[in-house]
Motif scaffolding. Structure first.
Motif, PDB file in Angstrom:
ATOM      1  N   THR A   6     -12.832 -24.141   5.457  1.00  0.00           N
ATOM      2  CA  THR A   6     -12.771 -25.598   5.496  1.00  0.00           C
ATOM      3  C   THR A   6     -12.422 -26.157   4.118  1.00  0.00           C
ATOM      4  N   ASP A   7     -12.261 -27.481   4.086  1.00  0.00           N
ATOM      5  CA  ASP A   7     -12.127 -28.148   2.794  1.00  0.00           C
ATOM      6  C   ASP A   7     -13.511 -28.279   2.159  1.00  0.00           C
ATOM      7  N   LYS A   8     -13.611 -29.063   1.077  1.00  0.00           N
ATOM      8  CA  LYS A   8     -14.849 -29.142   0.301  1.00  0.00           C
ATOM      9  C   LYS A   8     -15.696 -30.376   0.638  1.00  0.00           C
ATOM     10  N   PHE A  60     -18.472 -31.686   1.942  1.00  0.00           N
ATOM     11  CA  PHE A  60     -19.771 -31.292   2.474  1.00  0.00           C
ATOM     12  C   PHE A  60     -20.276 -32.320   3.480  1.00  0.00           C
ATOM     13  N   THR A  61     -20.941 -31.841   4.495  1.00  0.00           N
ATOM     14  CA  THR A  61     -21.531 -32.571   5.627  1.00  0.00           C
ATOM     15  C   THR A  61     -20.504 -33.113   6.611  1.00  0.00           C
ATOM     16  N   ARG A  62     -19.226 -33.081   6.288  1.00  0.00           N
ATOM     17  CA  ARG A  62     -18.177 -33.541   7.214  1.00  0.00           C
ATOM     18  C   ARG A  62     -16.863 -32.824   6.913  1.00  0.00           C
ATOM     19  N   ALA A  63     -16.952 -31.531   6.703  1.00  0.00           N
ATOM     20  CA  ALA A  63     -15.787 -30.738   6.328  1.00  0.00           C
ATOM     21  C   ALA A  63     -14.785 -30.641   7.485  1.00  0.00           C
ATOM     22  N   ARG A  64     -13.518 -30.387   7.123  1.00  0.00           N
ATOM     23  CA  ARG A  64     -12.451 -30.225   8.109  1.00  0.00           C
ATOM     24  C   ARG A  64     -11.945 -28.782   8.071  1.00  0.00           C
ATOM     25  N   ILE A  65     -11.729 -28.233   9.248  1.00  0.00           N
ATOM     26  CA  ILE A  65     -11.274 -26.845   9.345  1.00  0.00           C
ATOM     27  C   ILE A  65      -9.820 -26.729   8.901  1.00  0.00           C
ATOM     28  N   GLN A  66      -9.534 -25.739   8.063  1.00  0.00           N
ATOM     29  CA  GLN A  66      -8.179 -25.457   7.608  1.00  0.00           C
ATOM     30  C   GLN A  66      -7.626 -24.151   8.171  1.00  0.00           C
ATOM     31  N   TRP A  67      -8.511 -23.219   8.514  1.00  0.00           N
ATOM     32  CA  TRP A  67      -8.051 -21.892   8.872  1.00  0.00           C
ATOM     33  C   TRP A  67      -9.177 -21.173   9.618  1.00  0.00           C
ATOM     34  N   VAL A  68      -8.837 -20.535  10.727  1.00  0.00           N
ATOM     35  CA  VAL A  68      -9.800 -19.700  11.447  1.00  0.00           C
ATOM     36  C   VAL A  68      -9.268 -18.275  11.465  1.00  0.00           C
ATOM     37  N   GLU A  69     -10.029 -17.354  10.912  1.00  0.00           N
ATOM     38  CA  GLU A  69      -9.656 -15.933  10.920  1.00  0.00           C
ATOM     39  C   GLU A  69     -10.089 -15.332  12.255  1.00  0.00           C
ATOM     40  N   GLN A  70      -9.169 -14.770  13.009  1.00  0.00           N
ATOM     41  CA  GLN A  70      -9.494 -14.280  14.342  1.00  0.00           C
ATOM     42  C   GLN A  70      -9.804 -12.789  14.400  1.00  0.00           C
ATOM     43  N   GLY A  71      -9.574 -12.059  13.302  1.00  0.00           N
ATOM     44  CA  GLY A  71      -9.772 -10.616  13.322  1.00  0.00           C
ATOM     45  C   GLY A  71     -11.138 -10.164  13.789  1.00  0.00           C
ATOM     46  N   PRO A  72     -12.254 -10.661  13.214  1.00  0.00           N
ATOM     47  CA  PRO A  72     -13.575 -10.206  13.651  1.00  0.00           C
ATOM     48  C   PRO A  72     -13.847 -10.449  15.135  1.00  0.00           C
ATOM     49  N   ILE A  73     -13.369 -11.571  15.668  1.00  0.00           N
ATOM     50  CA  ILE A  73     -13.564 -11.840  17.093  1.00  0.00           C
ATOM     51  C   ILE A  73     -12.748 -10.850  17.923  1.00  0.00           C
ATOM     52  N   ARG A  74     -11.482 -10.637  17.538  1.00  0.00           N
ATOM     53  CA  ARG A  74     -10.635  -9.703  18.274  1.00  0.00           C
ATOM     54  C   ARG A  74     -11.267  -8.306  18.318  1.00  0.00           C
ATOM     55  N   ARG A  75     -11.827  -7.880  17.201  1.00  0.00           N
ATOM     56  CA  ARG A  75     -12.424  -6.547  17.155  1.00  0.00           C
ATOM     57  C   ARG A  75     -13.662  -6.466  18.053  1.00  0.00           C
ATOM     58  N   ALA A  76     -14.465  -7.521  18.068  1.00  0.00           N
ATOM     59  CA  ALA A  76     -15.641  -7.533  18.959  1.00  0.00           C
ATOM     60  C   ALA A  76     -15.207  -7.475  20.422  1.00  0.00           C
ATOM     61  N   LEU A  77     -14.196  -8.246  20.781  1.00  0.00           N
ATOM     62  CA  LEU A  77     -13.711  -8.239  22.163  1.00  0.00           C
ATOM     63  C   LEU A  77     -13.148  -6.871  22.532  1.00  0.00           C
ATOM     64  N   ALA A  78     -12.451  -6.244  21.600  1.00  0.00           N
ATOM     65  CA  ALA A  78     -11.880  -4.923  21.861  1.00  0.00           C
ATOM     66  C   ALA A  78     -12.973  -3.887  22.116  1.00  0.00           C
ATOM     67  N   ARG A  79     -14.166  -4.112  21.556  1.00  0.00           N
ATOM     68  CA  ARG A  79     -15.296  -3.197  21.784  1.00  0.00           C
ATOM     69  C   ARG A  79     -16.027  -3.505  23.091  1.00  0.00           C
ATOM     70  N   GLY A  80     -15.536  -4.501  23.839  1.00  0.00           N
ATOM     71  CA  GLY A  80     -16.189  -4.874  25.083  1.00  0.00           C
ATOM     72  C   GLY A  80     -17.364  -5.807  24.894  1.00  0.00           C
ATOM     73  N   PHE A 122     -20.372 -25.526  14.145  1.00  0.00           N
ATOM     74  CA  PHE A 122     -20.803 -26.529  13.171  1.00  0.00           C
ATOM     75  C   PHE A 122     -20.622 -26.112  11.721  1.00  0.00           C
ATOM     76  N   GLN A 123     -20.417 -24.821  11.451  1.00  0.00           N
ATOM     77  CA  GLN A 123     -20.446 -24.366  10.061  1.00  0.00           C
ATOM     78  C   GLN A 123     -19.178 -23.628   9.675  1.00  0.00           C
ATOM     79  N   GLY A 124     -18.897 -23.648   8.373  1.00  0.00           N
ATOM     80  CA  GLY A 124     -17.764 -22.935   7.825  1.00  0.00           C
ATOM     81  C   GLY A 124     -18.044 -22.592   6.380  1.00  0.00           C
ATOM     82  N   VAL A 125     -16.972 -22.322   5.652  1.00  0.00           N
ATOM     83  CA  VAL A 125     -17.095 -21.965   4.246  1.00  0.00           C
ATOM     84  C   VAL A 125     -15.857 -22.484   3.524  1.00  0.00           C
ATOM     85  N   ASP A 126     -16.043 -22.982   2.298  1.00  0.00           N
ATOM     86  CA  ASP A 126     -14.879 -23.489   1.572  1.00  0.00           C
ATOM     87  C   ASP A 126     -14.280 -22.385   0.701  1.00  0.00           C
TER      88      ASP A 126
END
Length: 440
Positions: free
Chosen positions: A124-126, A128-148, A156-160
């Protein structure tokens, strides 16, 4: 479907549509995870969907009331706590619910893997308390789905960029869910809540409010931005930009809810979609400023720096022959409190005659595609409210909405009057929305 880019290219790769199972994102709000029994219920919902042949991502909010409890602790220490530390505190609510949900899925015989905002990451941007999403990394989700596994993501949360925890503002889990759905090219994003869809008016205020089977992105964006609390505004913006099919439905029933779709799929069956009411509004008037568009530009720059969103902005000359003008706009009372000192300083710098503030107002808005073809709607709205003794102190009209300011005490009555006036209770769709390729 448009390319799956939110702010920057997404990691993890995109699986061609013909080589994957249908992917469903399911978001559950605070009332849906309010206790262990309810968490068990959403675990069963998620597993039933997976066993039907779908990949499933679950996004959860904090347990009902938990975020308020956490923020109250901070305000007991300082009346205006540091916003960075507030985000650190507030984000812990989702950390609890995401782990409990993963455990509940495991207890029901499934496999689940929880992910916090920094573990994806949701960048997200910086702000705080009302940050906007800039980028979602999909790798960890894809790997979890691949494992079934069912991927359980903290909403609600992100990281700058500096690895600070950020939060997305009230209702931010909606935005997380839709952003994840856009990144993964999900077939549908289902928003489970304590209501069973989007209504023509809040049924708690207007008992004749009718559930809509479908509504366009544009109309939903207007309704959400004008006080309808079903979806966070930014979630609708992302859904519209990336053409994410959204289905708003109840956590406590199997009934079909409301689908948020491109306008052409709704077939423009209704002239008017509904009424929204945003309470806690304030009106700010800068009187006697130099008549120049530059003054408005300076004001909007200041409000942007303060991260304040305003509405009903008007810049008008005091009289045809005057060299002075008045600027007025509306904003939430909470934003007024934190920006008032800066506005006072700005007023002095401009040499304005007076800064006038009125609070205790509500903004009542009529939304629909029919507004563009019927200029008399605004007149009928004003006439109806005036006939019932409700004073209208401001009016804005565009092609999708008419908004007026009324005293907060009269807001509920205004909604009921206008709902009846424009026949929203009985104006059923001419035909059902076109079927989407997304699974139910």
């Amino acid at each position: 479907m448009k390319p799956t880019v939110i702010g920057s290219p997404l990691g993890g790769g995109v699986v061609p549509l013909g080589q994957r199972r249908p992917l469903i994102v399911k978001k559950f709000g605070g009332t849906s995870v309010a206790g262990i029994d309810r968490i068990r219920r959403i675990a069963r919902i998620a597993l039933e969907c997976q066993r039907a042949g779908n990949d499933v991502v679950v996004v959860v909010s904090a347990m009902a009331g938990e975020t308020d409890r956490l923020l109250k602790l901070a305000h007991q220490l300082l009346p205006l706590p540091d916003s960075r530390e507030l985000d650190v505190i507030a984000a812990t609510g989702e950390q609890v619910s995401v782990a409990l949900t993963a455990l509940a899925i495991q207890a029901e015989g499934g496999q689940a893997f929880s992910l916090l905002g920094h573990q994806l990451p949701v960048l997200t941007d910086k702000a705080f308390t009302r940050a906007r999403i800039q980028w979602v990394e999909q790798g960890p989700i894809r790997r979890a789905l691949a494992r079934g596994q069912i991927a359980v993501v903290a909403g609600f949360q992100g990281v700058d960029a500096e690895n600070n925890i950020t939060t997305l503002g009230r209702g931010g889990s909606d935005t997380t869910a839709v952003a994840v759905a856009a990144a993964l090219r999900a077939d549908v994003c289902e928003i489970y809540t304590d209501v069973d869809g989007v209504y023509t008016a809040d049924p708690r205020v207007c008992p004749s409010g009718r559930k809509l089977s479908a509504v366009s992105y544009e109309e939903m964006l207007e309704l959400a931005s004008l006080g309808a609390k079903v979806l966070q505004v930014r979630s609708v913006e992302i859904a519209m930009k990336y053409e994410v099919p959204v289905h708003v439905r109840s956590s406590f029933s199997e009934e079909e809810g409301t689908r948020i779709l491109p306008r052409e799929q709704v077939l423009e069956a209704r002239r008017l979609s509904g009424l929204a009411c945003e309470r806690g509004q304030a009106r700010v008037e800068l009187l006697g400023v130099e008549c120049s568009p530059e003054q408005v530009a300076e004001l909007t720059d200041l409000l942007a720096e303060l991260n304040v969103s305003v509405d009903m902005l008007c810049h008008a000359r005091c009289s045809p022959e005057s060299t002075q003008a008045n600027i007025n706009f509306t904003l939430p009372e909470g934003d007024l409190r934190r920006s008032l000192q800066s506005l006072e300083q700005f007023t002095t710098r401009l040499g304005a005659r007076e800064l006038r503030v009125s609070d205790g107002l509500a903004k009542v808005s009529l939304v629909g595609i029919g507004l563009r073809s019927d200029p008399g709607i605004a007149a009928r709205l004003c006439r109806c409210l005036n006939q019932h003794g409700i004073s209208v102190s401001g009016l804005v009209v565009n092609e999708l909405r008419v908004s007026c300011l009324v005293d907060a005490a009269a807001a509920d009555q205004a909604v009921r009057l206008l709902h009846d006036l424009f026949g929203l209770a009985g104006e059923a769709p001419v035909m059902e929305p076109m079927t989407s390729s997304a699974p139910a």
